[in-house]
Design a protein around this motif. Sequence first.
Motif, PDB file in Angstrom:
ATOM      1  N   VAL A 171      37.999 -14.533  -3.795  1.00  0.00           N
ATOM      2  CA  VAL A 171      37.387 -16.287  -4.199  1.00  0.00           C
ATOM      3  C   VAL A 171      38.674 -15.481  -4.433  1.00  0.00           C
ATOM      4  O   VAL A 171      39.079 -17.233  -5.334  1.00  0.00           O
ATOM      5  CB  VAL A 171      36.265 -15.436  -5.471  1.00  0.00           C
ATOM      6  N   VAL A 172      39.925 -14.395  -5.057  1.00  0.00           N
ATOM      7  CA  VAL A 172      40.803 -14.567  -5.858  1.00  0.00           C
ATOM      8  C   VAL A 172      42.003 -15.981  -5.875  1.00  0.00           C
ATOM      9  O   VAL A 172      42.378 -16.923  -6.105  1.00  0.00           O
ATOM     10  CB  VAL A 172      42.174 -13.528  -5.740  1.00  0.00           C
ATOM     11  N   THR A 173      41.865 -16.707  -4.482  1.00  0.00           N
ATOM     12  CA  THR A 173      42.428 -17.917  -3.646  1.00  0.00           C
ATOM     13  C   THR A 173      41.635 -19.498  -3.297  1.00  0.00           C
ATOM     14  O   THR A 173      41.661 -19.978  -2.599  1.00  0.00           O
ATOM     15  CB  THR A 173      43.270 -17.435  -2.834  1.00  0.00           C
ATOM     16  N   LYS A 174      40.315 -18.683  -4.050  1.00  0.00           N
ATOM     17  CA  LYS A 174      39.761 -20.142  -3.592  1.00  0.00           C
ATOM     18  C   LYS A 174      39.170 -21.154  -5.159  1.00  0.00           C
ATOM     19  O   LYS A 174      39.053 -20.622  -5.944  1.00  0.00           O
ATOM     20  CB  LYS A 174      38.035 -19.797  -3.475  1.00  0.00           C
ATOM     21  N   HIS A 175      39.091 -22.310  -4.753  1.00  0.00           N
ATOM     22  CA  HIS A 175      38.782 -22.750  -5.455  1.00  0.00           C
ATOM     23  C   HIS A 175      37.315 -23.324  -5.571  1.00  0.00           C
ATOM     24  O   HIS A 175      36.490 -22.589  -5.385  1.00  0.00           O
ATOM     25  CB  HIS A 175      39.021 -24.606  -5.129  1.00  0.00           C
ATOM     26  N   PHE A 200      37.092 -10.348  -3.247  1.00  0.00           N
ATOM     27  CA  PHE A 200      38.195 -10.784  -3.370  1.00  0.00           C
ATOM     28  C   PHE A 200      38.909 -11.772  -2.778  1.00  0.00           C
ATOM     29  O   PHE A 200      40.041 -12.036  -2.938  1.00  0.00           O
ATOM     30  CB  PHE A 200      39.391  -9.341  -3.048  1.00  0.00           C
TER      31      PHE A 200
END
Lengths: 353, 353, 353, 353
Positions: free
Chosen positions: A251-255, A249
């Motif tokens: 990854v939700v805020t990852k570029h 989870f």
Amino acid sequence: MTGNSIGQCFKVTTFGESHGFAIGGIIDGVPPGLSLKKEDIQHDLNRRRPGTSQYTSPRSELDIIEILSGVFNGKTTGTSIGLMIKNTDQRPQDYEKIKNLYRPGHADYTYEKKYGLRDYRGGGRSSARETAIRVAAGAIAKKYLLKVQNIKIQGFLAQMGNIYCDLKNWDQINSNPFFCPDPNQLQKLDSLIRNLKKSGDSIGAKVTIMIKNLPVGLGEPVFDRLDADLAHALMSINAVKGIEIGDGFLVVTKHGSEHRDEITTQGEFKSNHSGGILGGISTGQPIVIHIAIKPTSSIAIPGKTITKNNEETQIITKGRHDPCIGIRVVPIAEAMTAIVLMDHLLRFRAQCG
Amino acid sequence: MTGNSIGQCFKVTTFGESHGFAIGGIIDGVPPGLSLKKEDIQHDLNRRRPGTSQYTSPRSELDIIEILSGVFNGKTTGTSIGLMIKNTDQRPQDYEKIKNLYRPGHADYTYEKKYGLRDYRGGGRSSARETAIRVAAGAIAKKYLLKVQNIKIQGFLAQMGNIYCDLKNWDQINSNPFFCPDPNQLQKLDSLIRNLKKSGDSIGAKVTIMIKNLPVGLGEPVFDRLDADLAHALMSINAVKGIEIGDGFLVVTKHGSEHRDEITTQGEFKSNHSGGILGGISTGQPIVIHIAIKPTSSIAIPGKTITKNNEETQIITKGRHDPCIGIRVVPIAEAMTAIVLMDHLLRFRAQCG
Amino acid sequence: MTGNSIGQCFKVTTFGESHGFAIGGIIDGVPPGLSLKKEDIQHDLNRRRPGTSQYTSPRSELDIIEILSGVFNGKTTGTSIGLMIKNTDQRPQDYEKIKNLYRPGHADYTYEKKYGLRDYRGGGRSSARETAIRVAAGAIAKKYLLKVQNIKIQGFLAQMGNIYCDLKNWDQINSNPFFCPDPNQLQKLDSLIRNLKKSGDSIGAKVTIMIKNLPVGLGEPVFDRLDADLAHALMSINAVKGIEIGDGFLVVTKHGSEHRDEITTQGEFKSNHSGGILGGISTGQPIVIHIAIKPTSSIAIPGKTITKNNEETQIITKGRHDPCIGIRVVPIAEAMTAIVLMDHLLRFRAQCG
Amino acid sequence: MTGNSIGQCFKVTTFGESHGFAIGGIIDGVPPGLSLKKEDIQHDLNRRRPGTSQYTSPRSELDIIEILSGVFNGKTTGTSIGLMIKNTDQRPQDYEKIKNLYRPGHADYTYEKKYGLRDYRGGGRSSARETAIRVAAGAIAKKYLLKVQNIKIQGFLAQMGNIYCDLKNWDQINSNPFFCPDPNQLQKLDSLIRNLKKSGDSIGAKVTIMIKNLPVGLGEPVFDRLDADLAHALMSINAVKGIEIGDGFLVVTKHGSEHRDEITTQGEFKSNHSGGILGGISTGQPIVIHIAIKPTSSIAIPGKTITKNNEETQIITKGRHDPCIGIRVVPIAEAMTAIVLMDHLLRFRAQCG
């Protein structure tokens, strides 16, 4: 319908209730010629079984494995392996009082509604006891994976409540009753469990599974991806409510520029945000999986529920239960991981071997 | 080995590459007598397809579904339904430059190592294009589920980067290009995507799927639990890295006294921390699932990688890609959910119907 | 339920009705790197298709195969292969008159009762037309089996009515329209078919399938024996009513001392009464299978039947049918045999490879 | 690979060797609420087991069934049923002398070549002993089929050598040790067996299975036809070399005008040449199946074979064997038939129920 089998080339089928005569399983597809002794299986069963420490359920099952077939002169023959563990410490009378009501957080309600009746003794088939055979099957898979490709699977307690257990010491994991990789946290874990026992409550946990030396190429797109099959297997364990592969989870805020793992020569990657799987196929990097385990629902704190006759009532569970089921999930999660990897190793051979 | 099928009583098998002649599938086990028109399927395909808004990939595929068999005089006949979508906007030449290298974060490397060769045009089979047939199959399942039990499946964007989209307005979800349930966040989402387009980067997302009106009793213990099969199906979607059922990873810090859902009369529960599944079987409460979607790996920012000859190189992807694949995952996740529910509804009937 | 797939490691799934838009299939599990051209498949399709000689149905289907996926630059990629054949010579109006009645010996009655409705055009899914895709899938399997182990599969007409066709000349089989291995019987076969055409009747047949160069060890005890899987695959062909492996029904009057095949050195046997399979596993000897094919039920001789409204009526079938379906069964039986062998070759590799 | 399971909605998985500790199985998919006692299963086991008459093998196995799970308070719970039969009359020392050679007509050679090793005690997994669990599973299926739809399955000895046993008296079948339906032939059968015992030889047989009251509509086109699945299940029995549905090989010389069954009102047919199956789906008429059983290969007459070291030798089998295995195949064939019908009844419900 049928739901008691898992795997295609390495297939595990199980039976058994918590307080019936025995639990058991059939392991099909094991390559011939593998050395296999009861001790190979017993080792992992002992890691899972209750009654071994003050931190888990005091139910005292010896969990003695019996190999009923498929092994001859110490070697697997390629035929199906029958396994059985007799239930010895049965106390069905403990459960007489719950036969007419549904324990909140348990499968009592859903089993009764689905099937029209249920074996209420210890949750019957929905008991965690069922997982002993998973562990036994997984031990066979583990042995094979280690032998042919040096593939290693290790689970550990990553978090219990608000106590974080970082991977500080790989070698310590199996030397403490919590499967905790951080020796500095053992005292806190001990205190937490003691307090839970006093309060009659339970706590959730996070478990991490790592796989080392897995070759590149395992996993069958598009539906039977390695991550999809691992998610299936791990989510099938009692009490698991979440699965993450790699960064999960986060990854939700990852570029994209942060997340993607750049590739270097010699089949290596600069990072492992993917958790060792791309497009559903293993990359050759370590596989990293996290799972969330809910707190045991069987607690000594009263809870509201209903009877079979739809009358409101209250329940206090006084059985022999784990304050944190997450501890004993560690060897179970390893086993389910091993079953999936074994299946995919054989599946790979079928098409690409 | 074979990995292109999913389901037992309702089985979906698919084929097709991103830039081949067509993609397609076979849907087996559909009950006879269901009204089915192309439009029933096209509706969801249009929700998934690229080129429909400025927020998704500009690849312009019309995704016209063709029903090749299994429907006669407007009704399903009970035989297998052949589906096909021709690829029209193929630009394989866009991919000539990547034929000898591996895009980081993509399956190029794993496909090549597994199979010894790969269709490099647009990722071939590992392209998100493959999911169009999942959506088509899911549309058939959705129609049946709605018809026989009023079962409704709705996905929505729950988070993109740091923008949270709470379920404020169920009816708004399908009326904006983000599948966002909070009208107040549309402006922020628009800005984020515009900025990503400028920077050539991408962002991760969280998608929530809710199921309403599902009857109690679906799910087959012990391995084919409803949650396990949902985890399998959803994790098989490109870019999904995490799954949560109900409270998911929140359970790690929860006590049993907080987490367990007390039961009231009339088959209801005081809370739904379990997410509508107990012991792998649906409780009759709404099912709530969260999934984590990684940021698109195809970005315009240079990344390091290697060639097939194991030489270091750099890549900039200039294809037609989504700044946030999470948006288009919404209808795909609904479809996979529908496929699993349909399968389990029929499985329930087989044994308990 | 789902019944349109066969195989585990090499899986064939098909769709399509006699007079729908197209028939097709998905072939999953094909090893990567196999050279595959349309011509490889077309060759066997031409052997099966109607309209090629005066001895078979005059329906003129060109049966042009289209490979929709899974092949790139002339090689299989390891992903699922989509196949399609468009129906061109559709004459659904020929079938208007049978839409309300059941043709004796056909599946009209059973489809209607099972599904509540049926595609009456040419028998819909129950038409022999469906077998074209089996032949296409079998052609891929044949090519692989020949390439990797020189495994050869040859079917021939062993008997038509009372005309016996002994295996006198293996090389002649494919050079006459009857697949007859005895050149001396061609004249009699020609006369029989001509007479049947005049009388509007049809005749049964026996077809033999021989497999050469199959290695020892294929077949999975106890249920998925090679003979059991061959029986399944061959009995699934329209009109097949009997299967024999090796001596078949001759064993009923044989003594053990006559039947058992004594073993000599170098993996050879003094005889082959077993037909090349012992304990469900191939012995390395040639495999010999006989199948019985019923006479076509679609004949010009009036027959009694009932309408959908349960009224007695009479039927004369004037469609375009085969006086002896047994002829065209030859390539179909080869294909089903190839599909089973391919599956078992890959299954062998998974466990013992 | 995995080959020890059969069925999809009603799945039977087995384990066990002739002279191991036990044989057993797991029966998955049994509908909940079926009354089930050990006696229900024991009845058919007693019909199969050796040592019950002078006409079969003198090996004295009591074949005591143990139900290990899945039944609670006398009713099936819907969970998997574990079954076990301990081997009691083991005499592995009888087999020391064959450990280094291959018995002609047995699976010794193929098991050794396939797996690289074998459990030589009594044929290990390839022993007919394995079928006891099939009979146990079949007994559960039979009970359910009878209860819900009055479906009856009866096998009988149709021919032994040149002695024909016509269906003269249905009620007599189970009252003589030959399962012979013609009381006038009992004397001849007795003489034949006595002579075989003297000569140390064995004889083949033909067994017929009839199914009454099967509803129309069971069977899944196109590959999982009812006849195809029956052929698979019956051919998976040791020693079966041929299968006929309805007229079987008689169709080879029949005309279409003779063979097709004309249809009358009320779902009846003027004849039953098809054997109760059209297009792979049951017609509602009785189903008639014939199977050919080879003569036992274990005989006292010397036979030539080779050793594991590829040296020529000779063998005389002095174990405890049946002069005509066909007798004991009767209950086994009934069981396999019941397993297939049960599976298809549940499969029908899934899609069309």
